[in-house]
Design a protein around this motif. Structure first.
Motif, PDB file in Angstrom:
ATOM      1  N   SER A   1      64.088   5.148 112.310  1.00 16.15           N
ATOM      2  CA  SER A   1      62.809   5.843 112.422  1.00 16.15           C
ATOM      3  C   SER A   1      61.898   5.042 113.339  1.00 16.15           C
ATOM      4  CB  SER A   1      62.175   6.024 111.033  1.00 16.15           C
ATOM      5  OG  SER A   1      62.036   4.773 110.392  1.00 16.15           O
ATOM      6  N   ASP A   2      60.734   5.599 113.639  1.00 13.27           N
ATOM      7  CA  ASP A   2      59.798   4.940 114.560  1.00 13.27           C
ATOM      8  C   ASP A   2      59.530   3.505 114.107  1.00 13.27           C
ATOM      9  OD1 ASP A   2      59.769   7.430 115.641  1.00 13.27           O
ATOM     10  OD2 ASP A   2      57.623   7.782 115.418  1.00 13.27           O
ATOM     11  N   GLY A   3      59.602   2.572 115.059  1.00 14.98           N
ATOM     12  CA  GLY A   3      59.331   1.174 114.759  1.00 14.98           C
ATOM     13  C   GLY A   3      60.551   0.362 114.395  1.00 14.98           C
ATOM     14  N   ASP A   4      61.684   1.011 114.115  1.00 13.36           N
ATOM     15  CA  ASP A   4      62.911   0.281 113.807  1.00 13.36           C
ATOM     16  C   ASP A   4      63.475  -0.348 115.074  1.00 13.36           C
ATOM     17  OD1 ASP A   4      62.743   0.969 111.176  1.00 13.36           O
ATOM     18  OD2 ASP A   4      64.349   2.464 111.223  1.00 13.36           O
ATOM     19  N   CYS A   5      64.225  -1.435 114.896  1.00 14.88           N
ATOM     20  CA  CYS A   5      64.858  -2.094 116.035  1.00 14.88           C
ATOM     21  C   CYS A   5      66.368  -2.028 115.894  1.00 14.88           C
ATOM     22  CB  CYS A   5      64.402  -3.548 116.136  1.00 14.88           C
ATOM     23  SG  CYS A   5      62.675  -3.702 116.670  1.00 14.88           S
ATOM     24  N   LEU A   6      67.049  -2.035 117.032  1.00 10.74           N
ATOM     25  CA  LEU A   6      68.501  -1.899 117.023  1.00 10.74           C
ATOM     26  C   LEU A   6      69.081  -2.408 118.333  1.00 10.74           C
ATOM     27  CD1 LEU A   6      68.830   0.857 118.932  1.00 10.74           C
ATOM     28  CD2 LEU A   6      68.127   1.953 116.838  1.00 10.74           C
ATOM     29  N   TYR A   7      70.381  -2.499 118.361  1.00  8.11           N
ATOM     30  CA  TYR A   7      71.090  -2.735 119.612  1.00  8.11           C
ATOM     31  C   TYR A   7      72.194  -1.707 119.725  1.00  8.11           C
ATOM     32  CZ  TYR A   7      74.865  -5.140 117.046  1.00  8.11           C
ATOM     33  OH  TYR A   7      75.897  -5.440 116.205  1.00  8.11           O
ATOM     34  N   LEU A   8      72.687  -1.496 120.919  1.00  7.68           N
ATOM     35  CA  LEU A   8      73.692  -0.483 121.191  1.00  7.68           C
ATOM     36  C   LEU A   8      75.010  -1.142 121.562  1.00  7.68           C
ATOM     37  CD1 LEU A   8      71.552   1.922 123.434  1.00  7.68           C
ATOM     38  CD2 LEU A   8      71.868   2.019 120.950  1.00  7.68           C
ATOM     39  N   SER A   9      76.102  -0.466 121.234  1.00  5.49           N
ATOM     40  CA  SER A   9      77.428  -0.955 121.628  1.00  5.49           C
ATOM     41  C   SER A   9      78.265   0.224 122.087  1.00  5.49           C
ATOM     42  CB  SER A   9      78.112  -1.685 120.473  1.00  5.49           C
ATOM     43  OG  SER A   9      78.403  -0.789 119.417  1.00  5.49           O
ATOM     44  N   ARG A  10      79.224  -0.069 122.929  1.00  5.86           N
ATOM     45  CA  ARG A  10      80.119   0.972 123.426  1.00  5.86           C
ATOM     46  C   ARG A  10      81.385   0.974 122.589  1.00  5.86           C
ATOM     47  NH1 ARG A  10      79.206   3.720 127.787  1.00  5.86           N
ATOM     48  NH2 ARG A  10      77.745   2.151 128.577  1.00  5.86           N
ATOM     49  N   GLU A  11      81.669   2.122 121.966  1.00  2.00           N
ATOM     50  CA  GLU A  11      82.810   2.256 121.063  1.00  2.00           C
ATOM     51  C   GLU A  11      83.982   2.899 121.791  1.00  2.00           C
ATOM     52  OE1 GLU A  11      82.256   1.207 117.505  1.00  2.00           O
ATOM     53  OE2 GLU A  11      80.823   0.237 118.834  1.00  2.00           O
ATOM     54  N   SER A  12      85.070   3.131 121.052  1.00  3.79           N
ATOM     55  CA  SER A  12      86.234   3.796 121.640  1.00  3.79           C
ATOM     56  C   SER A  12      85.861   5.189 122.109  1.00  3.79           C
ATOM     57  CB  SER A  12      87.372   3.869 120.615  1.00  3.79           C
ATOM     58  OG  SER A  12      86.966   4.625 119.488  1.00  3.79           O
TER      59      SER A  12
ATOM     60  N   GLU B   1      60.704   4.031 119.682  1.00  6.14           N
ATOM     61  CA  GLU B   1      59.294   4.325 119.898  1.00  6.14           C
ATOM     62  C   GLU B   1      58.932   5.714 119.381  1.00  6.14           C
ATOM     63  OE1 GLU B   1      56.548   3.545 123.714  1.00  6.14           O
ATOM     64  OE2 GLU B   1      57.424   1.938 122.542  1.00  6.14           O
ATOM     65  N   ASN B   2      59.859   6.647 119.521  1.00  7.61           N
ATOM     66  CA  ASN B   2      59.614   8.003 119.004  1.00  7.61           C
ATOM     67  C   ASN B   2      60.930   8.609 118.539  1.00  7.61           C
ATOM     68  OD1 ASN B   2      56.655   8.657 119.673  1.00  7.61           O
ATOM     69  ND2 ASN B   2      57.413   7.981 121.658  1.00  7.61           N
TER      70      ASN B   2
ATOM     71  N   THR C   1      66.658  13.084 118.334  1.00  7.39           N
ATOM     72  CA  THR C   1      66.589  12.324 119.576  1.00  7.39           C
ATOM     73  C   THR C   1      65.764  11.070 119.329  1.00  7.39           C
ATOM     74  OG1 THR C   1      66.728  14.316 120.947  1.00  7.39           O
ATOM     75  CG2 THR C   1      65.821  12.350 121.974  1.00  7.39           C
ATOM     76  N   LEU C   2      66.320   9.915 119.697  1.00  8.15           N
ATOM     77  CA  LEU C   2      65.589   8.657 119.614  1.00  8.15           C
ATOM     78  C   LEU C   2      65.165   8.260 121.023  1.00  8.15           C
ATOM     79  CD1 LEU C   2      67.979   6.562 117.316  1.00  8.15           C
ATOM     80  CD2 LEU C   2      66.158   8.132 116.615  1.00  8.15           C
ATOM     81  N   CYS C   3      63.930   7.846 121.175  1.00 13.88           N
ATOM     82  CA  CYS C   3      63.440   7.336 122.448  1.00 13.88           C
ATOM     83  C   CYS C   3      63.269   5.832 122.298  1.00 13.88           C
ATOM     84  CB  CYS C   3      62.121   8.002 122.825  1.00 13.88           C
ATOM     85  SG  CYS C   3      62.284   9.789 123.060  1.00 13.88           S
ATOM     86  N   LEU C   4      64.104   5.085 123.012  1.00 13.28           N
ATOM     87  CA  LEU C   4      64.188   3.642 122.831  1.00 13.28           C
ATOM     88  C   LEU C   4      63.518   2.907 123.982  1.00 13.28           C
ATOM     89  CD1 LEU C   4      67.974   3.447 121.822  1.00 13.28           C
ATOM     90  CD2 LEU C   4      65.995   3.882 120.346  1.00 13.28           C
ATOM     91  N   ALA C   5      62.672   1.937 123.625  1.00 11.07           N
ATOM     92  CA  ALA C   5      62.026   1.082 124.610  1.00 11.07           C
ATOM     93  C   ALA C   5      62.590  -0.325 124.474  1.00 11.07           C
ATOM     94  CB  ALA C   5      60.518   1.069 124.399  1.00 11.07           C
TER      95      ALA C   5
END
Length: 201
Positions: free
Chosen positions: A69-80, A101-102, A127-131
């Motif tokens: 949700s808004d304000g959460d932090c994460l990182y992305l990874s490429r899967e199979s 962010e949204n 839809t997540l909008c990531l900054a």
């Protein structure tokens, strides 16, 4: 009156020409609709549903903490299969490459700026909008791919960019020595200047 001979040969092929007619009120079952066909059709339907579910789930990996949700932090990874997954982390972690962010219900475009648009699920979904989750003075590497962005020590030989954040949207002209600039509409609106660590910005 004679009795027809009794045929007790179990290997004789049945005489389909003299097969009894179907019972009244019942439609005859087509000869191709056998038990084997029924089982095959059932398996195909189950597999199709399973593949559809996996396809929707494969765009992201929802952990035990649920959907971001808004304000959460994460990182992305490429899967199979070249799918991209997200992973929740604390915002102070060096692995926290992005901040949500949204969030929007459905396939919505993000606000003006350089957001990474990340879709959860299929159909309506979210839809997540990531900054980029950085502060002035942070150093990062791997900006060429959203799944490899990492914050590192500014003394790390692998560092590529040092961060300076300017308040306000679209202040690229004030990032003269930066080789990459990101702007976010926010809130808060800001311009992220990224320059090689040896440069003064």
């Amino acid at each position: 009156m004679t009795t027809p001979p009794f045929d007790d040969n179990p290997f004789r092929s049945p005489d389909y020409a003299t097969a009894p007619p179907p019972m009244p009120g019942r439609q005859p079952v087509p000869h191709w609709f056998t038990t084997k066909v029924k089982v095959t059709l059932t398996v195909c339907v189950v597999l199709a549903l399973a593949v559809g579910s996996l396809g929707a789930w494969g765009l992201s990996r929802v952990g035990s903490t649920g959907t971001p949700s808004d304000g959460d932090c994460l990182y992305l990874s490429r899967e199979s299969g070249d799918r991209i997954a997200y992973h929740h982390v604390g915002c102070s972690s060096d692995r926290a490459s992005y901040k949500v962010e949204n969030t929007y219900r459905g396939a919505i475009a993000c606000a003006s700026g350089d957001y990474v648009r990340f879709r959860l699920g299929s159909g309506a979904g979210e839809t997540l909008c990531l900054a980029l989750n950085v502060r002035s003075g942070d150093c990062v590497r791997g900006l060429d791919d959203e799944t490899t962005v990492t914050k590192v020590s500014c003394s790390d030989p692998a560092v590529q960019e040092r961060v300076q954040i300017l308040s306000g949207y679209g202040r690229e002209d004030e990032c003269e020595r930066a080789d990459k600039v990101l702007s976010y509409a926010g809130p808060p609106s800001r311009t992220v200047c990224l320059a090689p660590p040896g440069e003064s910005i």
